[in-house]
Motif scaffolding. Structure first.
Motif, PDB file in Angstrom:
ATOM      1  N   LYS A 152      11.874   1.994   1.121  1.00  0.00           N
ATOM      2  CA  LYS A 152      13.137   1.639   0.908  1.00  0.00           C
ATOM      3  C   LYS A 152      13.874   1.081   2.073  1.00  0.00           C
ATOM      4  N   LYS A 153      13.449   1.572   3.232  1.00  0.00           N
ATOM      5  CA  LYS A 153      14.315   1.169   4.480  1.00  0.00           C
ATOM      6  C   LYS A 153      13.713  -0.507   4.794  1.00  0.00           C
ATOM      7  N   LEU A 154      12.723  -0.827   4.226  1.00  0.00           N
ATOM      8  CA  LEU A 154      12.314  -2.163   4.137  1.00  0.00           C
ATOM      9  C   LEU A 154      12.638  -3.064   2.932  1.00  0.00           C
ATOM     10  N   GLY A 155      13.289  -2.525   2.152  1.00  0.00           N
ATOM     11  CA  GLY A 155      13.580  -3.086   0.948  1.00  0.00           C
ATOM     12  C   GLY A 155      12.452  -3.198  -0.094  1.00  0.00           C
ATOM     13  N   LEU A 156      11.460  -2.263   0.214  1.00  0.00           N
ATOM     14  CA  LEU A 156      10.125  -2.618  -0.610  1.00  0.00           C
ATOM     15  C   LEU A 156      10.033  -1.414  -1.559  1.00  0.00           C
ATOM     16  N   GLU A 157      11.157  -0.701  -2.053  1.00  0.00           N
ATOM     17  CA  GLU A 157      11.131   0.427  -2.861  1.00  0.00           C
ATOM     18  C   GLU A 157      10.449  -0.107  -4.408  1.00  0.00           C
ATOM     19  N   ASN A 158      10.325  -1.027  -4.753  1.00  0.00           N
ATOM     20  CA  ASN A 158       9.838  -1.582  -6.048  1.00  0.00           C
ATOM     21  C   ASN A 158       8.113  -1.437  -5.802  1.00  0.00           C
ATOM     22  N   LEU A 159       7.690  -1.145  -4.674  1.00  0.00           N
ATOM     23  CA  LEU A 159       6.194  -0.965  -4.526  1.00  0.00           C
ATOM     24  C   LEU A 159       5.862   0.407  -4.363  1.00  0.00           C
ATOM     25  N   ALA A 160       6.558   1.379  -4.368  1.00  0.00           N
ATOM     26  CA  ALA A 160       6.566   2.969  -4.212  1.00  0.00           C
ATOM     27  C   ALA A 160       5.932   3.447  -5.288  1.00  0.00           C
ATOM     28  N   LYS A 161       6.137   2.945  -6.582  1.00  0.00           N
ATOM     29  CA  LYS A 161       5.269   3.263  -7.843  1.00  0.00           C
ATOM     30  C   LYS A 161       3.820   3.232  -7.947  1.00  0.00           C
ATOM     31  N   PHE A 162       3.244   2.154  -7.049  1.00  0.00           N
ATOM     32  CA  PHE A 162       1.762   1.962  -7.099  1.00  0.00           C
ATOM     33  C   PHE A 162       0.891   2.976  -6.628  1.00  0.00           C
ATOM     34  N   PRO A 163      -0.067   3.061  -6.943  1.00  0.00           N
ATOM     35  CA  PRO A 163      -1.076   3.985  -6.337  1.00  0.00           C
ATOM     36  C   PRO A 163      -1.646   3.524  -5.022  1.00  0.00           C
ATOM     37  N   ILE A 164      -1.994   4.532  -3.985  1.00  0.00           N
ATOM     38  CA  ILE A 164      -2.411   3.995  -2.939  1.00  0.00           C
ATOM     39  C   ILE A 164      -4.116   4.361  -3.014  1.00  0.00           C
ATOM     40  N   ASN A 165      -4.601   3.229  -2.662  1.00  0.00           N
ATOM     41  CA  ASN A 165      -5.958   3.355  -2.877  1.00  0.00           C
ATOM     42  C   ASN A 165      -6.839   3.217  -1.383  1.00  0.00           C
ATOM     43  N   GLY A 166      -6.366   3.429  -0.273  1.00  0.00           N
ATOM     44  CA  GLY A 166      -6.957   3.457   0.779  1.00  0.00           C
ATOM     45  C   GLY A 166      -7.471   2.081   1.294  1.00  0.00           C
ATOM     46  N   ASP A 167      -8.570   2.272   2.304  1.00  0.00           N
ATOM     47  CA  ASP A 167      -9.128   1.159   2.940  1.00  0.00           C
ATOM     48  C   ASP A 167      -9.616   0.341   2.342  1.00  0.00           C
ATOM     49  N   LEU A 168      -9.592  -0.762   2.546  1.00  0.00           N
ATOM     50  CA  LEU A 168     -10.628  -2.041   1.778  1.00  0.00           C
ATOM     51  C   LEU A 168     -11.787  -2.145   2.329  1.00  0.00           C
ATOM     52  N   GLY A 169     -12.054  -2.095   3.508  1.00  0.00           N
ATOM     53  CA  GLY A 169     -13.336  -1.985   4.220  1.00  0.00           C
ATOM     54  C   GLY A 169     -13.627  -3.492   4.255  1.00  0.00           C
ATOM     55  N   VAL A 170     -14.816  -3.570   5.322  1.00  0.00           N
ATOM     56  CA  VAL A 170     -15.292  -5.112   5.471  1.00  0.00           C
ATOM     57  C   VAL A 170     -16.907  -5.150   4.981  1.00  0.00           C
TER      58      VAL A 170
END
Length: 256
Positions: free
Chosen positions: A226-244
Motif C-alpha cells: 500500500k505504501k507504493l500504491g500497489l495494494e491491489n496486488l496484495a491478494k495474489f499468491p506468492i509463488n517464489g523464485d522463477l529460476g533460470v
C-alpha cells in the motif's frame, strides 16, 4: 488588609506561564506516530527518479490479462529502490496469460549494453521473484546503480510480449544492521524496512509468508504494498523464485 489581585492580572499570568511551558494551543494527538507514518507512506522507499516502466498497460494479443490487472514490477513510482544485496531479488506480479518464456537483462547505469538471460517458466502466475544477476557467481558492486528489465513472451513465436524495467542502487549494509549481524542476531524484514531498503524488506517478508503464512504477515504484506500504491496486488499468491532454466547469458541492446 488582604490585597486583591485583579482578574485580568491573573489571566495574563496564566497565559504567560502557558507560553513558557509550551502548553498553549497544543492539540491532542490521538496517534503520536501519525506524522512519521505519513512521511513513510508518502514514498520514503523511493530512490532517485530513474527511467523505467513499472507496469505494462499496453498488453496485447495473447499477453492480455484475463483479470484486467497488468504485468507489474513491485517497485516505487520512481522506478528505483535500494538494496544491500549484491544479488538483489526483484518481485513482480505476472497476470494469468500464456507465459511461455522470458528474458531478464541487467547492466551498470553507465554501460550501453545489457547482459541478459533467457529462461522458461516453472511457476504459475501471481507474485514471483527473480534474482539479478541470476547466477550467484556474479555479483553487483556496492555503491553503484544498475538498470534491469524483465520481458515475458506469451507465445512460442515470441510475437507477443510484456515488459517492465527499472533500477536498483546497491548500498552498504547500515552500521546498525552490521552490528546486529556481528552479534549473531538475524535480521528481520522490519529491520530492513527501518532503513528503507525496499528490495530486502520485500524479500524477507515474502520468504516468511512462503515458510508459514499467517493473517498477521498478510496484513504486513498488504500495508507494505500500500505504501507504493500497489495494494491491489496484495491478494495474489506468492509463488517464489522463477529460476533460470536456460542460462544463455549474452550482451545485447535493450529492446522493449
Amino acid at each position: 488588609m488582604v490585597k486583591r489581585i485583579a482578574p485580568l492580572a491573573v489571566f495574563l499570568t496564566l497565559i504567560s506561564w502557558a507560553l513558557v511551558n509550551g502548553e498553549l494551543l497544543q492539540p491532542a494527538l490521538s496517534n503520536p506516530q501519525s506524522s512519521s507514518e505519513e512521511e513513510e507512506s508518502s514514498g520514503s522507499f523511493e530512490d532517485y527518479d530513474r527511467p523505467g516502466q513499472r507496469s505494462d498497460r499496453g498488453s496485447r494479443g495473447s499477453c492480455k490479462p484475463q483479470n484486467g490487472i497488468f504485468f507489474t514490477a513491485l517497485i516505487p513510482e520512481s522506478n528505483s529502490a535500494r538494496s544491500v544485496s549484491r544479488n538483489p531479488r526483484l518481485w513482480f506480479y505476472i497476470p494469468e496469460s500464456t507465459n511461455v518464456s522470458g528474458e531478464v537483462g541487467w547492466k551498470h547505469e553507465q554501460d550501453d549494453d545489457f547482459k541478459r538471460d533467457n529462461f522458461e517458466f516453472t511457476t504459475a502466475s501471481g507474485i514471483v521473484s527473480l534474482q539479478i544477476p541470476p547466477i550467484t557467481d556474479e555479483q553487483l558492486t556496492t555503491n553503484e546503480i544498475y538498470d534491469w528489465y524483465f520481458k515475458i513472451y506469451c507465445n512460442p513465436e515470441k510475437s507477443d510480449h510484456i515488459y517492465v524495467n527499472g533500477s536498483v542502487r546497491v548500498v552498504p549494509m547500515p552500521t546498525e544492521l552490521n552490528n546486529q549481524l556481528e552479534a549473531g542476531l538475524a535480521l528481520e524484514w522490519n529491520d530492513y524496512k527501518e532503513h528503507l531498503l525496499w528490495f530486502d524488506t520485500l524479500t524477507a517478508l515474502a520468504e516468511l509468508r512462503l515458510e508459514a503464512d499467517t493473517p498477521n504477515l498478510q496484513i504486513h504484506w498488504e500495508n507494505l504494498l500500500k505504501k507504493l500504491g500497489l495494494e491491489n496486488l496484495a491478494k495474489f499468491p506468492i509463488n517464489g523464485d522463477l529460476g533460470v532454466i536456460q542460462n544463455q547469458a549474452e550482451f545485447s541492446h535493450e529492446s522493449e
